[in-house]
Design an enzyme around this catalytic site. Structure first.
Site, mmCIF file in Angstrom:
data_model
loop_
_atom_site.group_PDB
_atom_site.id
_atom_site.type_symbol
_atom_site.label_atom_id
_atom_site.label_comp_id
_atom_site.label_asym_id
_atom_site.label_seq_id
_atom_site.Cartn_x
_atom_site.Cartn_y
_atom_site.Cartn_z
ATOM 1 N N THR A 1 0.827 -1.217 0.000
ATOM 2 C CA THR A 1 0.000 0.000 0.000
ATOM 3 C C THR A 1 0.859 1.264 0.000
ATOM 4 O OG1 THR A 1 -1.914 -1.017 1.048
ATOM 5 C CG2 THR A 1 -1.620 1.349 1.407
ATOM 6 N N THR B 1 5.572 11.292 7.410
ATOM 7 C CA THR B 1 5.594 11.245 8.881
ATOM 8 C C THR B 1 6.993 11.575 9.396
ATOM 9 O OG1 THR B 1 5.586 9.670 10.730
ATOM 10 C CG2 THR B 1 5.843 8.726 8.573
ATOM 11 N N ASP B 2 7.059 12.083 10.627
ATOM 12 C CA ASP B 2 8.379 12.344 11.228
ATOM 13 C C ASP B 2 9.136 11.041 11.498
ATOM 14 O OD1 ASP B 2 6.904 11.404 13.412
ATOM 15 O OD2 ASP B 2 7.551 12.991 14.783
ATOM 16 N N GLU B 3 8.409 9.902 11.450
ATOM 17 C CA GLU B 3 9.074 8.623 11.757
ATOM 18 C C GLU B 3 10.106 8.245 10.701
ATOM 19 O OE1 GLU B 3 6.643 5.543 13.485
ATOM 20 O OE2 GLU B 3 5.146 6.990 14.109
ATOM 21 N N TYR C 1 6.928 -0.049 9.093
ATOM 22 C CA TYR C 1 6.027 1.074 8.776
ATOM 23 C C TYR C 1 6.821 2.287 8.315
ATOM 24 C CZ TYR C 1 3.397 5.372 9.635
ATOM 25 O OH TYR C 1 2.840 6.622 9.499
ATOM 26 N N SER C 2 7.778 2.721 9.138
ATOM 27 C CA SER C 2 8.459 3.975 8.793
ATOM 28 C C SER C 2 9.324 3.821 7.549
ATOM 29 C CB SER C 2 9.260 4.520 9.977
ATOM 30 O OG SER C 2 10.175 3.583 10.462
ATOM 31 N N LYS D 1 6.999 4.249 4.649
ATOM 32 C CA LYS D 1 6.639 5.668 4.469
ATOM 33 C C LYS D 1 7.824 6.459 3.906
ATOM 34 C CE LYS D 1 3.419 7.658 5.408
ATOM 35 N NZ LYS D 1 2.210 7.990 4.606
ATOM 36 N N ASN E 1 -0.268 12.378 15.904
ATOM 37 C CA ASN E 1 -1.564 13.061 15.991
ATOM 38 C C ASN E 1 -2.436 12.431 17.072
ATOM 39 O OD1 ASN E 1 -2.613 14.315 12.788
ATOM 40 N ND2 ASN E 1 -0.518 13.858 13.385
ATOM 41 N N LEU F 1 -1.807 4.853 20.739
ATOM 42 C CA LEU F 1 -1.654 5.048 22.189
ATOM 43 C C LEU F 1 -2.820 5.783 22.860
ATOM 44 C CD1 LEU F 1 0.304 4.792 24.695
ATOM 45 C CD2 LEU F 1 0.912 7.155 24.217
ATOM 46 N N VAL G 1 1.760 -0.526 28.894
ATOM 47 C CA VAL G 1 2.845 0.430 28.633
ATOM 48 C C VAL G 1 4.049 -0.357 28.155
ATOM 49 C CG1 VAL G 1 4.282 2.241 29.637
ATOM 50 C CG2 VAL G 1 2.014 1.777 30.589
ATOM 51 N N TYR G 2 4.535 -0.017 26.967
ATOM 52 C CA TYR G 2 5.671 -0.762 26.416
ATOM 53 C C TYR G 2 6.971 -0.328 27.114
ATOM 54 C CZ TYR G 2 2.576 -1.617 22.343
ATOM 55 O OH TYR G 2 1.544 -1.966 21.511
ATOM 56 N N HIS H 1 11.873 -0.350 19.210
ATOM 57 C CA HIS H 1 11.066 0.815 19.627
ATOM 58 C C HIS H 1 11.859 2.132 19.565
ATOM 59 C CE1 HIS H 1 7.958 2.138 22.925
ATOM 60 N NE2 HIS H 1 7.936 2.921 21.859
HETATM 61 P P1 NAD Z 1 -5.503 5.389 9.430
HETATM 62 O O1 NAD Z 1 -4.907 4.024 9.534
HETATM 63 O O2 NAD Z 1 -6.469 5.852 10.464
HETATM 64 O O3 NAD Z 1 -6.247 5.535 8.010
HETATM 65 C C1 NAD Z 1 -5.700 5.046 6.824
HETATM 66 C C2 NAD Z 1 -6.799 5.035 5.772
HETATM 67 O O4 NAD Z 1 -6.230 4.577 4.541
HETATM 68 C C3 NAD Z 1 -7.964 4.096 6.100
HETATM 69 O O5 NAD Z 1 -9.202 4.729 5.841
HETATM 70 C C4 NAD Z 1 -7.759 2.923 5.153
HETATM 71 O O6 NAD Z 1 -8.968 2.267 4.787
HETATM 72 C C5 NAD Z 1 -7.096 3.617 3.970
HETATM 73 N N1 NAD Z 1 -6.294 2.685 3.158
HETATM 74 C C6 NAD Z 1 -5.391 1.783 3.594
HETATM 75 N N2 NAD Z 1 -4.891 1.101 2.557
HETATM 76 C C7 NAD Z 1 -5.466 1.603 1.432
HETATM 77 C C8 NAD Z 1 -5.330 1.326 0.055
HETATM 78 N N3 NAD Z 1 -4.505 0.373 -0.381
HETATM 79 N N4 NAD Z 1 -6.075 2.033 -0.826
HETATM 80 C C9 NAD Z 1 -6.931 2.993 -0.391
HETATM 81 N N5 NAD Z 1 -7.095 3.285 0.905
HETATM 82 C C10 NAD Z 1 -6.370 2.612 1.818
HETATM 83 O O7 NAD Z 1 -4.262 6.366 9.321
HETATM 84 P P2 NAD Z 1 -4.110 7.889 9.824
HETATM 85 O O8 NAD Z 1 -3.614 7.890 11.212
HETATM 86 O O9 NAD Z 1 -5.328 8.644 9.461
HETATM 87 O O10 NAD Z 1 -2.897 8.361 8.902
HETATM 88 C C11 NAD Z 1 -3.142 8.953 7.629
HETATM 89 C C12 NAD Z 1 -1.812 9.300 6.979
HETATM 90 O O11 NAD Z 1 -1.080 10.191 7.811
HETATM 91 C C13 NAD Z 1 -0.914 8.084 6.759
HETATM 92 O O12 NAD Z 1 -0.265 8.239 5.518
HETATM 93 C C14 NAD Z 1 0.091 8.170 7.907
HETATM 94 O O13 NAD Z 1 1.315 7.573 7.559
HETATM 95 C C15 NAD Z 1 0.217 9.677 8.069
HETATM 96 N N6 NAD Z 1 0.606 10.146 9.409
HETATM 97 C C16 NAD Z 1 -0.078 9.701 10.505
HETATM 98 C C17 NAD Z 1 0.257 10.198 11.761
HETATM 99 C C18 NAD Z 1 -0.500 9.773 13.006
HETATM 100 O O14 NAD Z 1 -0.117 10.141 14.105
HETATM 101 N N7 NAD Z 1 -1.584 9.030 12.885
HETATM 102 C C19 NAD Z 1 1.322 11.109 11.900
HETATM 103 C C20 NAD Z 1 1.997 11.531 10.744
HETATM 104 C C21 NAD Z 1 1.620 11.049 9.503
HETATM 105 P P1 TYD Z 2 1.624 4.630 18.615
HETATM 106 O O1 TYD Z 2 0.357 5.322 18.961
HETATM 107 O O2 TYD Z 2 1.566 3.226 18.098
HETATM 108 O O3 TYD Z 2 2.404 5.589 17.614
HETATM 109 P P2 TYD Z 2 3.928 5.475 17.033
HETATM 110 O O4 TYD Z 2 4.531 4.204 17.462
HETATM 111 O O5 TYD Z 2 3.705 5.525 15.566
HETATM 112 O O6 TYD Z 2 4.639 6.674 17.579
HETATM 113 O O7 TYD Z 2 2.546 4.601 19.908
HETATM 114 C C1 TYD Z 2 2.923 5.814 20.552
HETATM 115 C C2 TYD Z 2 3.869 5.432 21.686
HETATM 116 O O8 TYD Z 2 3.148 4.694 22.668
HETATM 117 C C3 TYD Z 2 5.005 4.534 21.248
HETATM 118 O O9 TYD Z 2 6.180 4.894 21.985
HETATM 119 C C4 TYD Z 2 4.557 3.143 21.648
HETATM 120 C C5 TYD Z 2 3.726 3.403 22.885
HETATM 121 N N1 TYD Z 2 2.616 2.473 23.123
HETATM 122 C C6 TYD Z 2 2.485 1.831 24.374
HETATM 123 O O10 TYD Z 2 3.294 2.019 25.294
HETATM 124 N N2 TYD Z 2 1.420 0.999 24.560
HETATM 125 C C7 TYD Z 2 0.501 0.747 23.571
HETATM 126 O O11 TYD Z 2 -0.433 -0.056 23.792
HETATM 127 C C8 TYD Z 2 0.637 1.424 22.309
HETATM 128 C C9 TYD Z 2 -0.342 1.193 21.195
HETATM 129 C C10 TYD Z 2 1.721 2.283 22.134
#
Ligand code: NAD
Ligand code: TYD
Length: 339
Positions: free
Chosen positions: A103, A128-130, A153-154, A157, A183, A193, A209-210, A279
């Site tokens: 994807t 993403t900042d990741e 994941y990162s 991305k 976010n 989280l 808590v991880y 992590h």
């Molecule tokens: P999310 O997982 O809540 O939503 C992802 C959406 O993409 C879902 O609606 C899913 O159905 C759709 N999707 C997945 N695979 C697909 C495909 N193959 N074709 C069409 N649609 C598809 O994710 P989110 O938290 O809303 O994140 C949105 C974007 O922002 C992502 O690109 C993520 O990497 C980026 N982002 C997220 C955060 C965060 O904290 N959540 C921070 C920075 C960047």
């Molecule tokens: P997460 O929301 O998965 O975002 P990301 O890993 O993309 O930053 O996790 C945020 C932080 O919280 C991360 O350091 C992992 C930690 N975490 C827990 O400690 N317990 C949990 O159940 C989850 C989902 C995350």
């Protein structure tokens, strides 16, 4: 009025649905075609405020489907793309990475190729900042920090982000990339989280808590992210990367204790579990470029936005109960009940 025909992908997920609802509540000049596969993370209920608007169209489909993508560009005369669609959860990427590369990397490449064929005027890649990897106890990610992703994941991305930039350099496609920090807010799927801790605390369940709980994330309210994305979409310069962050670093345990105290729950719910493999220790964003060059500023105070978020989950129990009792349950059991 001149309108902009925009393909928004992943608009049924957390950030994308907040984006569409926010944009369509204030702008008639955007016509949005929302292409979403409706994976476990996509939910059309999130888009109720936008349903029925004449400048909003939903299409269920996959960004890796070349024919469908081509058809939508043609049918809707797409001249703009905002690519939110992704597999977005690090823990899931550790359990199985293939769908992340499919994807996030192939899907983005297919969108970029279509954008090139149809000569789009702006392609916003939501990164993403990741992609920058992990920081020690000091320092901030700037747009010049080398890309060094650590999780499947990162890394997926990062590949998508660099693919997008390569289309600017090679073909002159007007690509802009945003790299935002973590976010939080309404409609976030309860595997991340903050929503996970809120709903577990409401249900008096253990809060996993991880590791030592001292990993740091830099939190931003989803509306602040989306306002920044809108600004970059409108005014960002092609080929540029913009970091987005609200300078609100918190350790995970601080976040968890805050949620417990706001919900009037005791700290006996805190449950330290095995750490996530690989992590990342700390993320922290320097967002001075978007602030200085485009005039963006986060508007929400962390305290207020956390209150909004907690209150939203308290008021929308049906939304998340449906999720955890259905499709999410199997994953939830595997991930959390065995720790
Ligand atoms: P999310 O997982 O809540 O939503 C992802 C959406 O993409 C879902 O609606 C899913 O159905 C759709 N999707 C997945 N695979 C697909 C495909 N193959 N074709 C069409 N649609 C598809 O994710 P989110 O938290 O809303 O994140 C949105 C974007 O922002 C992502 O690109 C993520 O990497 C980026 N982002 C997220 C955060 C965060 O904290 N959540 C921070 C920075 C960047
Ligand atoms: P997460 O929301 O998965 O975002 P990301 O890993 O993309 O930053 O996790 C945020 C932080 O919280 C991360 O350091 C992992 C930690 N975490 C827990 O400690 N317990 C949990 O159940 C989850 C989902 C995350």
């Amino acid at each position: 009025m001149t309108t902009k025909n925009i393909l928004v992908t992943g608009g049924a997920g957390f950030i994308g649905s907040n984006f569409i609802n926010y944009i369509l509540s204030r702008r008639d000049d955007y016509v949005i075609v929302n292409l979403d596969k409706l994976t476990y993370a996509g939910n059309l209920e999130n888009l109720k405020p936008s349903e029925g608007k004449k400048n909003y169209h939903f299409v269920k489909g996959d960004i890796t489907n070349n024919e469908l993508v081509d058809y939508l560009f043609k049918k809707h005369s797409i001249k703009y793309v905002i690519n939110f669609a992704a597999e977005s959860h690090v823990d899931r990427s550790i359990l199985g990475s293939e769908i992340f590369y499919k994807t996030n990397v192939l899907g983005t490449a297919i969108l970029l190729e279509a954008a090139r064929r149809y000569e789009v005027e702006k392609f916003l890649q939501i990164s993403t900042d990741e992609v920058y990897g992990s920081l020690g106890s000091t320092g901030l990610f700037t747009e010049l920090t080398p890309i060094s992703p650590n999780s499947p994941y990162s890394s997926s991305k990062a590949a998508a982000d660099l693919a997008a930039l390569s289309f600017y350099h090679t073909y002159g496609l007007p690509v802009v990339v945003t790299r935002c920090s973590n976010n939080y807010g309404p409609l976030q799927f309860p595997e991340k989280l903050i929503p996970l801790m809120i709903i577990n605390a409401i249900g008096n369940k253990k809060l996993p808590v991880y590791g030592d709980g001292l990993n740091v994330r830099d939190w931003i309210y989803v509306i602040d992210h989306n306002k920044a994305a809108e600004l970059v979409f409108d005014k960002g310069l092609p080929g540029e990367v913009y970091n987005i962050g609200a300078s609100r670093e918190m350790t995970n345990i601080e976040i968890i204790k805050l949620i417990l105290s706001k919900l009037g729950k005791g700290e006996e719910l805190i449950h330290y579990v095995k750490d996530r493999p690989g992590h990342d220790r700390r993320y922290a964003i320097d967002s001075s470029k978007i602030r200085n060059q485009l005039g963006w500023l986060p508007e929400f105070k962390f305290e207020d936005a956390m209150n909004n978020t907690i209150n939203w989950y308290l008021a929308n129990r049906i939304w998340w109960e449906r999720i955890i009792s259905g499709v999410y349950q199997k994953y939830y059991n595997e991930q959390y009940n065995n720790r």
